[in-house]
Design an enzyme around this catalytic site. Structure first.
Site, PDB file in Angstrom:
ATOM      1  N   ASN A 136       0.864  -1.170   0.037  1.00  0.00           N
ATOM      2  CA  ASN A 136      -0.001   0.023   0.085  1.00  0.00           C
ATOM      3  C   ASN A 136       0.776   1.440  -0.081  1.00  0.00           C
ATOM      4  O   ASN A 136       0.601   2.201  -0.659  1.00  0.00           O
ATOM      5  CB  ASN A 136      -1.032  -0.097   1.284  1.00  0.00           C
TER       6      ASN A 136
ATOM      7  N   CYS B 114      -3.406   1.569   6.603  1.00  0.00           N
ATOM      8  CA  CYS B 114      -3.696   1.063   7.901  1.00  0.00           C
ATOM      9  C   CYS B 114      -4.268   1.867   9.034  1.00  0.00           C
ATOM     10  O   CYS B 114      -4.970   1.253   9.923  1.00  0.00           O
ATOM     11  CB  CYS B 114      -2.433   0.172   8.491  1.00  0.00           C
TER      12      CYS B 114
ATOM     13  N   GLU C  41       3.948  -4.746  12.102  1.00  0.00           N
ATOM     14  CA  GLU C  41       3.160  -3.414  11.705  1.00  0.00           C
ATOM     15  C   GLU C  41       1.802  -3.985  11.083  1.00  0.00           C
ATOM     16  O   GLU C  41       1.975  -4.144   9.826  1.00  0.00           O
ATOM     17  CB  GLU C  41       3.548  -2.382  11.316  1.00  0.00           C
TER      18      GLU C  41
HETATM   19  P1  NAD Z   1       0.031  -9.120   3.328  1.00  0.00           P
HETATM   20  O1  NAD Z   1      -0.006  -9.570   4.712  1.00  0.00           O
HETATM   21  O2  NAD Z   1      -0.762  -9.879   2.356  1.00  0.00           O
HETATM   22  O3  NAD Z   1       1.437  -9.200   2.547  1.00  0.00           O
HETATM   23  C1  NAD Z   1       2.722  -8.332   3.228  1.00  0.00           C
HETATM   24  C2  NAD Z   1       3.998  -9.053   2.821  1.00  0.00           C
HETATM   25  O4  NAD Z   1       3.719 -10.319   3.183  1.00  0.00           O
HETATM   26  C3  NAD Z   1       4.212  -9.348   1.196  1.00  0.00           C
HETATM   27  O5  NAD Z   1       5.381  -8.910   0.766  1.00  0.00           O
HETATM   28  C4  NAD Z   1       3.869 -10.627   1.218  1.00  0.00           C
HETATM   29  O6  NAD Z   1       4.561 -11.325   0.039  1.00  0.00           O
HETATM   30  C5  NAD Z   1       4.481 -11.115   2.470  1.00  0.00           C
HETATM   31  N1  NAD Z   1       3.863 -12.588   2.824  1.00  0.00           N
HETATM   32  C6  NAD Z   1       2.699 -13.257   2.526  1.00  0.00           C
HETATM   33  N2  NAD Z   1       2.753 -14.381   3.486  1.00  0.00           N
HETATM   34  C7  NAD Z   1       3.913 -14.532   4.040  1.00  0.00           C
HETATM   35  C8  NAD Z   1       4.704 -15.546   4.690  1.00  0.00           C
HETATM   36  N3  NAD Z   1       3.826 -16.814   4.957  1.00  0.00           N
HETATM   37  N4  NAD Z   1       5.875 -15.521   5.120  1.00  0.00           N
HETATM   38  C9  NAD Z   1       6.540 -14.182   4.952  1.00  0.00           C
HETATM   39  N5  NAD Z   1       6.018 -13.173   4.101  1.00  0.00           N
HETATM   40  C10 NAD Z   1       4.817 -13.410   3.733  1.00  0.00           C
HETATM   41  O7  NAD Z   1      -0.491  -7.543   3.380  1.00  0.00           O
HETATM   42  P2  NAD Z   1      -0.617  -6.761   2.293  1.00  0.00           P
HETATM   43  O8  NAD Z   1      -2.079  -7.046   1.728  1.00  0.00           O
HETATM   44  O9  NAD Z   1       0.614  -6.196   1.429  1.00  0.00           O
HETATM   45  O10 NAD Z   1      -0.645  -5.278   3.168  1.00  0.00           O
HETATM   46  C11 NAD Z   1      -2.208  -4.793   3.827  1.00  0.00           C
HETATM   47  C12 NAD Z   1      -2.065  -4.728   5.184  1.00  0.00           C
HETATM   48  O11 NAD Z   1      -1.071  -4.211   5.698  1.00  0.00           O
HETATM   49  C13 NAD Z   1      -3.293  -4.313   5.684  1.00  0.00           C
HETATM   50  O12 NAD Z   1      -3.933  -5.135   6.800  1.00  0.00           O
HETATM   51  C14 NAD Z   1      -2.735  -3.100   6.381  1.00  0.00           C
HETATM   52  O13 NAD Z   1      -3.786  -2.702   7.482  1.00  0.00           O
HETATM   53  C15 NAD Z   1      -1.470  -3.534   6.739  1.00  0.00           C
HETATM   54  N6  NAD Z   1      -0.481  -2.354   6.762  1.00  0.00           N
HETATM   55  C16 NAD Z   1      -0.234  -2.036   8.223  1.00  0.00           C
HETATM   56  C17 NAD Z   1       0.746  -0.927   8.300  1.00  0.00           C
HETATM   57  C18 NAD Z   1       1.189  -0.374   9.701  1.00  0.00           C
HETATM   58  O14 NAD Z   1       1.970   0.223   9.778  1.00  0.00           O
HETATM   59  N7  NAD Z   1       0.520  -1.276  10.875  1.00  0.00           N
HETATM   60  C19 NAD Z   1       1.143  -0.199   7.215  1.00  0.00           C
HETATM   61  C20 NAD Z   1       0.563  -0.680   6.065  1.00  0.00           C
HETATM   62  C21 NAD Z   1      -0.264  -1.849   5.831  1.00  0.00           C
END
Ligand code: NAD
Length: 482
Positions: free
Chosen positions: A154, A286, A252
């Site tokens: 995002n 987020c 996060e």
């Molecule tokens: P996601 O969890 O689908 O993916 C994030 C990353 O994790 C990707 O690079 C993905 O390839 C990797 N990943 C997926 N499965 C994995 C595994 N088993 N092992 C290791 N890596 C793995 O998240 P997204 O859809 O990219 O992002 C959206 C989410 O992120 C929303 O829930 C949002 O609230 C959250 N977010 C939080 C913050 C914060 O600061 N708290 C900031 C931005 C986004």
């Protein structure tokens, strides 16, 4: 496959190398569904090579004076600025952000590198008093070693800085895995890094899917800290993978930010701030308002103002049009998730005031900006992260009820309150169980703050001094000098 599609290569040990597994992931523009590039769906060998390079590079990197490490961060910041407009265009194309927001992201990322570089002369230990005569106790801060940075889609470019800059200035090396949805900006970042004289292995980049490449990285015994931004489910899987090596995690995760609007609030300000925070990045943020609790007396007026703003939103393909408030959702699954949530809310008796359906655009994953009223406590739309331009409103009788409903959530990232009464604002601050509260302003954090979620929103935090120190560990030294 058209000629113009770029095949990116992993950046490992200071070089761009072909992945021996030979599998590819196509990266699409979510506004047009056009394939933009391919990245490797890397195998375990690439992860192994990147971690090995990071481990080899780390001791010498740690021994450099911090001010010299910071010098590299400044070089990277300058490279980003020189390429800011080009990087912003890439972010627009692969992520679907508006042009204005993508520019903010690119240049803010450069500023973040500079900000973290400033910490070089400010990293401090402590000297403690001893119970023994002739003894001094020193608490030193040391780098953890090798960091794994797993990125979401995002704010894909900014998140690189949030992981890399504090890791490097404190003496760690890092292996990054970008999201498979938005990896192009990360590979372009690696190209800029390669143009500097940063020692090989200090930053490596390995592309691939989460379950394969991501899991290989986060379960690797050579990793000392996993810093991850993404969804709760992935955070849980990463924590489970980390458990086998007892690797530290910094997570996060998601949010369901409440916005509380009291009867004495400036309603124009409240409506604009809540609206902005729900359509920015097409609601895929987020920390931005995901649910509204408004006092009954002003509910109709606030709803009216929000509905007008929502209905006037200009959206479409952000590469084609500069003057937009919103682009598409990241992919079909994200859009279909909204369809399901809004349809089920409607079926449960809620009323869609504006929007409520897939946008009538020829291509891309667009959903109309949507306002839903008549929602009940505990309903899906009031509790589940929508991560899209859908805003549900619930009316309340008092501040106390709004606070109770806000806290009745598995998330605890950010919250906001709109009121002109200082006592109400501070009662909310005292009682809200969230990492951040915004009073009379939109939800957006400062780089010198501390962005940290409670409950399922995460473990640890990022930014500022407190985020920086999460990339260090303490070493206590007892000196008996007599
Ligand atoms: P996601 O969890 O689908 O993916 C994030 C990353 O994790 C990707 O690079 C993905 O390839 C990797 N990943 C997926 N499965 C994995 C595994 N088993 N092992 C290791 N890596 C793995 O998240 P997204 O859809 O990219 O992002 C959206 C989410 O992120 C929303 O829930 C949002 O609230 C959250 N977010 C939080 C913050 C914060 O600061 N708290 C900031 C931005 C986004």
């Amino acid at each position: 496959m058209s000629q113009s599609i770029i095949d990116y290569q992993n950046f490992i040990d200071g070089r761009f190398v072909a992945d021996e597994k030979g599998d590819w992931i196509e990266v699409e523009n979510p506004a047009t569904q056009e394939v933009l590039a391919r990245i490797p769906d890397s195998g375990a060998a690439a992860v192994e090579a990147a971690v090995t390079a990071a481990r080899r590079a780390q001791p010498a990197w740690e021994k450099l004076p911090a001010i010299q490490r910071a010098g590299y961060l400044r070089k990277i910041a300058n490279k980003i600025r020189e390429n800011g407009d080009r990087l912003a265009n890439i972010i627009v194309k692969e992520q679907g952000k508006t042009q204005a927001l993508a520019k903010v992201e690119a240049f803010f990322t450069a500023d973040y590198f500079d900000y973290m570089a400033e910490w070089a002369r400010r990293l401090e230990g402590e000297v403690l008093t001893s119970d023994r005569a002739g003894e001094s106790i020193f608490l030193m801060r040391k780098p953890l070693g090798v960091v794994a940075g797993v990125l979401p889609w995002n704010f894909p470019f900014f998140l690189i800085a949030r992981k890399v800059a504090p890791a490097l200035v404190t003496g760690n090396t890092i292996v990054l895995k970008p999201s498979e949805e938005t990896p192009i900006n990360a590979y372009e970042f690696a190209k800029l890094v390669a143009e500097t004289d940063l020692p090989a292995g200090v930053i490596s980049l390995v592309g691939g899917r989460g379950a394969g490449t991501g899991n290989a990285l986060t379960s690797h015994p050579g990793i000392d800290l996993i810093t991850f931004t993404g969804s709760v489910g992935t955070g849980q899987r990463i924590m489970a993978a980390a458990a086998s090596n007892l690797t530290r995690v910094n997570l996060e995760l998601g949010g369901k930010a409440p916005a509380i609007v009291l009867a004495d609030a400036n309603l124009d300000l409240a409506a604009k701030a809540i609206y902005d925070s729900r359509v920015i990045n097409t609601g895929q943020v987020c920390n931005c308002a995901e649910r509204v609790y408004v006092e009954k007396k002003v509910a109709a007026e606030l709803t009216d103002k929000l509905a007008k703003l929502m209905a006037a939103t200009r959206y479409g393909d952000p590469s084609a049009t500069a003057d937009l408030e919103m682009g598409p959702l990241i992919n079909k699954a994200a859009r279909d998730k909204l369809v399901g949530i809004v349809d089920r809310a409607r079926a449960a008796g809620a009323e869609v005031v504006t929007g409520g359906k897939i946008a009538s655009l020829e291509k891309g994953w667009h959903y109309e900006p949507t306002l839903v009223i008549g929602n009940k406590s505990g309903s899906e739309i009031m509790t589940k992260e929508t991560f899209g331009p859908v805003l549900p409103i619930q009316t309340v009788d008092s501040l106390e009820e709004a606070i109770d409903l806000s806290n009745d959530s598995e998330y605890g990232l950010t919250s906001s309150i709109f009121t002109n009464d200082l006592n109400s604002a501070f009662r909310a601050v005292r009682d809200l169980k969230f990492g951040e509260t915004y009073i009379n302003r939109e939800n957006f954090e400062a780089m010198q703050g501390y962005h940290a979620g409670r409950k399922k929103s995460g473990i640890g935090g990022a930014d500022g001094k407190h985020g920086l120190y999460e990339f260090t560990e303490t070493h206590v030294v007892y000196l008996n000098h007599g």
